[in-house]
Scaffold this motif. Structure first.
Motif, PDB file in Angstrom:
ATOM      1  N   SER A  78      43.997  38.061  22.615  1.00 61.56           N
ATOM      2  CA  SER A  78      42.616  37.584  22.537  1.00 61.56           C
ATOM      3  C   SER A  78      42.292  36.661  23.702  1.00 61.56           C
ATOM      4  O   SER A  78      41.188  36.684  24.246  1.00 61.56           O
ATOM      5  N   HIS A  79      43.273  35.841  24.108  1.00 60.00           N
ATOM      6  CA  HIS A  79      43.048  34.959  25.246  1.00 60.00           C
ATOM      7  C   HIS A  79      42.921  35.758  26.540  1.00 60.00           C
ATOM      8  O   HIS A  79      42.081  35.442  27.391  1.00 60.00           O
ATOM      9  N   ILE A  80      43.761  36.783  26.685  1.00 58.29           N
ATOM     10  CA  ILE A  80      43.661  37.629  27.875  1.00 58.29           C
ATOM     11  C   ILE A  80      42.306  38.321  27.913  1.00 58.29           C
ATOM     12  O   ILE A  80      41.652  38.406  28.956  1.00 58.29           O
ATOM     13  N   ALA A  81      41.881  38.825  26.750  1.00 58.40           N
ATOM     14  CA  ALA A  81      40.574  39.486  26.680  1.00 58.40           C
ATOM     15  C   ALA A  81      39.458  38.519  27.041  1.00 58.40           C
ATOM     16  O   ALA A  81      38.482  38.897  27.702  1.00 58.40           O
ATOM     17  N   ALA A  82      39.598  37.262  26.616  1.00 55.92           N
ATOM     18  CA  ALA A  82      38.576  36.264  26.918  1.00 55.92           C
ATOM     19  C   ALA A  82      38.450  36.033  28.416  1.00 55.92           C
ATOM     20  O   ALA A  82      37.367  35.696  28.904  1.00 55.92           O
ATOM     21  N   LEU A  83      39.549  36.206  29.129  1.00 55.04           N
ATOM     22  CA  LEU A  83      39.534  35.983  30.573  1.00 55.04           C
ATOM     23  C   LEU A  83      39.075  37.204  31.362  1.00 55.04           C
ATOM     24  O   LEU A  83      38.771  37.089  32.547  1.00 55.04           O
ATOM     25  N   THR A  84      39.047  38.363  30.719  1.00 52.13           N
ATOM     26  CA  THR A  84      38.777  39.583  31.482  1.00 52.13           C
ATOM     27  C   THR A  84      37.603  40.412  30.967  1.00 52.13           C
ATOM     28  O   THR A  84      36.664  40.687  31.720  1.00 52.13           O
ATOM     29  N   LEU A  85      37.643  40.820  29.705  1.00 54.15           N
ATOM     30  CA  LEU A  85      36.673  41.806  29.231  1.00 54.15           C
ATOM     31  C   LEU A  85      35.218  41.341  29.293  1.00 54.15           C
ATOM     32  O   LEU A  85      34.369  42.059  29.831  1.00 54.15           O
ATOM     33  N   PRO A  86      34.879  40.167  28.748  1.00 51.55           N
ATOM     34  CA  PRO A  86      33.469  39.761  28.840  1.00 51.55           C
ATOM     35  C   PRO A  86      33.012  39.551  30.282  1.00 51.55           C
ATOM     36  O   PRO A  86      31.877  39.880  30.626  1.00 51.55           O
ATOM     37  N   VAL A  87      33.902  39.002  31.117  1.00 46.29           N
ATOM     38  CA  VAL A  87      33.552  38.794  32.526  1.00 46.29           C
ATOM     39  C   VAL A  87      33.329  40.131  33.217  1.00 46.29           C
ATOM     40  O   VAL A  87      32.375  40.308  33.988  1.00 46.29           O
ATOM     41  N   LEU A  88      34.209  41.095  32.921  1.00 44.85           N
ATOM     42  CA  LEU A  88      34.061  42.427  33.512  1.00 44.85           C
ATOM     43  C   LEU A  88      32.759  43.081  33.064  1.00 44.85           C
ATOM     44  O   LEU A  88      32.027  43.665  33.879  1.00 44.85           O
ATOM     45  N   ALA A  89      32.458  42.963  31.776  1.00 45.54           N
ATOM     46  CA  ALA A  89      31.228  43.566  31.253  1.00 45.54           C
ATOM     47  C   ALA A  89      29.992  42.945  31.891  1.00 45.54           C
ATOM     48  O   ALA A  89      29.073  43.653  32.330  1.00 45.54           O
ATOM     49  N   GLY A  90      29.969  41.612  31.948  1.00 45.93           N
ATOM     50  CA  GLY A  90      28.827  40.946  32.563  1.00 45.93           C
ATOM     51  C   GLY A  90      28.689  41.285  34.032  1.00 45.93           C
ATOM     52  O   GLY A  90      27.578  41.493  34.537  1.00 45.93           O
TER      53      GLY A  90
ATOM     54  N   ILE B  64      41.035  23.913  26.141  1.00 45.52           N
ATOM     55  CA  ILE B  64      41.351  25.326  26.360  1.00 45.52           C
ATOM     56  C   ILE B  64      40.458  26.192  25.486  1.00 45.52           C
ATOM     57  O   ILE B  64      39.953  27.232  25.913  1.00 45.52           O
ATOM     58  N   GLY B  65      40.265  25.758  24.232  1.00 41.11           N
ATOM     59  CA  GLY B  65      39.383  26.499  23.337  1.00 41.11           C
ATOM     60  C   GLY B  65      37.967  26.584  23.876  1.00 41.11           C
ATOM     61  O   GLY B  65      37.315  27.634  23.804  1.00 41.11           O
ATOM     62  N   ARG B  66      37.486  25.473  24.434  1.00 34.18           N
ATOM     63  CA  ARG B  66      36.132  25.484  24.996  1.00 34.18           C
ATOM     64  C   ARG B  66      36.056  26.353  26.247  1.00 34.18           C
ATOM     65  O   ARG B  66      35.028  26.996  26.515  1.00 34.18           O
ATOM     66  N   LEU B  67      37.142  26.379  27.021  1.00 38.13           N
ATOM     67  CA  LEU B  67      37.176  27.253  28.195  1.00 38.13           C
ATOM     68  C   LEU B  67      37.070  28.711  27.774  1.00 38.13           C
ATOM     69  O   LEU B  67      36.307  29.497  28.355  1.00 38.13           O
ATOM     70  N   ILE B  68      37.836  29.082  26.745  1.00 40.57           N
ATOM     71  CA  ILE B  68      37.770  30.453  26.239  1.00 40.57           C
ATOM     72  C   ILE B  68      36.364  30.752  25.732  1.00 40.57           C
ATOM     73  O   ILE B  68      35.804  31.828  25.983  1.00 40.57           O
ATOM     74  N   GLY B  69      35.778  29.780  25.022  1.00 38.23           N
ATOM     75  CA  GLY B  69      34.409  29.966  24.539  1.00 38.23           C
ATOM     76  C   GLY B  69      33.436  30.202  25.678  1.00 38.23           C
ATOM     77  O   GLY B  69      32.556  31.068  25.597  1.00 38.23           O
ATOM     78  N   GLY B  70      33.597  29.444  26.763  1.00 40.67           N
ATOM     79  CA  GLY B  70      32.715  29.614  27.908  1.00 40.67           C
ATOM     80  C   GLY B  70      32.865  30.970  28.565  1.00 40.67           C
ATOM     81  O   GLY B  70      31.884  31.563  29.035  1.00 40.67           O
ATOM     82  N   LEU B  71      34.093  31.493  28.560  1.00 38.58           N
ATOM     83  CA  LEU B  71      34.339  32.793  29.177  1.00 38.58           C
ATOM     84  C   LEU B  71      33.810  33.942  28.322  1.00 38.58           C
ATOM     85  O   LEU B  71      33.779  35.092  28.770  1.00 38.58           O
ATOM     86  N   HIS B  72      33.434  33.644  27.090  1.00 37.69           N
ATOM     87  CA  HIS B  72      32.701  34.614  26.273  1.00 37.69           C
ATOM     88  C   HIS B  72      31.203  34.359  26.368  1.00 37.69           C
ATOM     89  O   HIS B  72      30.416  35.284  26.563  1.00 37.69           O
TER      90      HIS B  72
ATOM     91  N   VAL C 182      28.424  36.557  22.155  1.00 42.41           N
ATOM     92  CA  VAL C 182      27.783  35.248  22.337  1.00 42.41           C
ATOM     93  C   VAL C 182      28.076  34.366  21.125  1.00 42.41           C
ATOM     94  O   VAL C 182      28.390  33.176  21.254  1.00 42.41           O
ATOM     95  N   GLY C 183      28.007  34.957  19.929  1.00 43.28           N
ATOM     96  CA  GLY C 183      28.324  34.203  18.720  1.00 43.28           C
ATOM     97  C   GLY C 183      29.764  33.723  18.700  1.00 43.28           C
ATOM     98  O   GLY C 183      30.053  32.596  18.280  1.00 43.28           O
ATOM     99  N   VAL C 184      30.679  34.563  19.175  1.00 43.75           N
ATOM    100  CA  VAL C 184      32.088  34.168  19.246  1.00 43.75           C
ATOM    101  C   VAL C 184      32.266  32.991  20.200  1.00 43.75           C
ATOM    102  O   VAL C 184      32.994  32.036  19.918  1.00 43.75           O
ATOM    103  N   GLY C 185      31.591  33.057  21.341  1.00 48.59           N
ATOM    104  CA  GLY C 185      31.679  31.958  22.295  1.00 48.59           C
ATOM    105  C   GLY C 185      31.184  30.652  21.701  1.00 48.59           C
ATOM    106  O   GLY C 185      31.807  29.596  21.871  1.00 48.59           O
ATOM    107  N   ILE C 186      30.074  30.713  20.983  1.00 57.32           N
ATOM    108  CA  ILE C 186      29.541  29.510  20.334  1.00 57.32           C
ATOM    109  C   ILE C 186      30.528  28.989  19.296  1.00 57.32           C
ATOM    110  O   ILE C 186      30.747  27.775  19.170  1.00 57.32           O
ATOM    111  N   ALA C 187      31.154  29.917  18.545  1.00 58.33           N
ATOM    112  CA  ALA C 187      32.121  29.514  17.517  1.00 58.33           C
ATOM    113  C   ALA C 187      33.297  28.763  18.135  1.00 58.33           C
ATOM    114  O   ALA C 187      33.787  27.781  17.566  1.00 58.33           O
ATOM    115  N   TYR C 188      33.760  29.209  19.301  1.00 59.60           N
ATOM    116  CA  TYR C 188      34.863  28.507  19.966  1.00 59.60           C
ATOM    117  C   TYR C 188      34.460  27.080  20.319  1.00 59.60           C
ATOM    118  O   TYR C 188      35.253  26.145  20.193  1.00 59.60           O
TER     119      TYR C 188
END
Length: 258
Positions: free
Chosen positions: A66-78, A126-134, A167-173
């Motif tokens: 999930s952390h790896i996905a947070a660093l790659t998938l949403p950024v790639l999609a955007g 770290i949690g907030r960083l992951i949230g921001g990357l979503h 976006v909701g997941v990012g806010i939750a983080y």
């Protein structure tokens, strides 16, 4: 005389630093992975490897994914949608990018559930960083996808739903990782309760063996002049599970277990 892992560590040590108290206790409780996991939130980063040895779980692997996905998938999609915004030579790939953002959201959601059930002591920063990357790339993706849909240039308009979820997941983080990582917070209280539970579930024979190993290790350290008499005496006063926390507390925690 015991010959447990903590005692062997004390005999092999050439020097002694505060972090070594954590490594010693990690070895003393080695055979109880649940206790090592419970100690991890209170330990410095340098000790996590010793506490985590051979305790990887399926949930832990999913949390890492999930952390790896947070660093790659949403950024790639955007990034893909932003690329379309500047070129506009075809339909916007809302379907594919939504799929990527959705996968990232699902894995991150698993991470949130895992952290709630089995806190690992992850720094809230770290949690907030992951949230921001979503939150940031998926918000941008949501805006571009909405524009593409309004222009009739989206290949799969339903993909926009995945961006909303991410976006909701990012806010939750951000919500779940607000404030400092101190033991007065809800996170700290959960971690303390988990540690007490793990200590309470120790069979008496296991506890006695681990405590004997820790005491013997302290005797070895004092005999070899790696720790002074005062430190050795103070270490002997600590009960199992609280030895390293008292001898080498994490400086970034506002309060410690007494």
């Amino acid at each position: 005389m015991t010959d447990g892992p903590a005692t062997r560590y004390a005999r092999a040590a050439r020097t002694w630093a505060p972090i070594d108290w954590w490594k010693l206790e990690a070895r003393a409780v080695y055979e109880r992975p649940e206790l090592r996991r419970a100690l991890a939130p209170f330990a410095p980063v340098e000790a996590w490897r010793d506490l985590a040895k051979d305790v990887a779980t399926a949930w832990g692997i999913l949390l890492t994914l999930s952390h790896i996905a947070a660093l790659t998938l949403p950024v790639l999609a955007g990034g893909m949608l932003l690329g379309w915004l500047f070129q506009r030579d075809d339909l916007a790939p809302v379907g594919l990018t939504g799929l990527l953002a959705g996968i990232g959201a699902v894995l991150a959601g698993i991470g949130l559930v895992t952290e709630a059930r089995e806190p690992t002591g992850t720094d809230p920063r770290i949690g907030r960083l992951i949230g921001g990357l979503h939150l940031v790339p998926s918000t941008l993706g949501l805006l571009v996808a909405t524009l593409a849909i309004s222009l009739g240039s989206a290949d799969a308009p339903l993909g926009v739903v995945a961006f909303i979820v991410d976006v909701g997941v990012g806010i939750a983080y951000f919500v779940l990782n607000r404030g400092p990582a101190d033991s007065g917070s809800d996170r700290g209280r959960r971690n303390l309760a988990r540690l007490e539970r793990a200590l309470g579930e120790l069979p008496p024979t296991d506890r006695a063996r681990m405590e004997a190993d820790a005491r013997e290790a302290i005797d070895v350290l004092e005999l070899r002049d790696l720790v002074g008499a005062d430190d050795a005496a103070r270490a002997r006063e600590q009960r199992l599970g609280l030895l390293a926390m008292e001898m080498a507390p994490r400086t970034d925690l506002a309060t410690q277990r007494r």
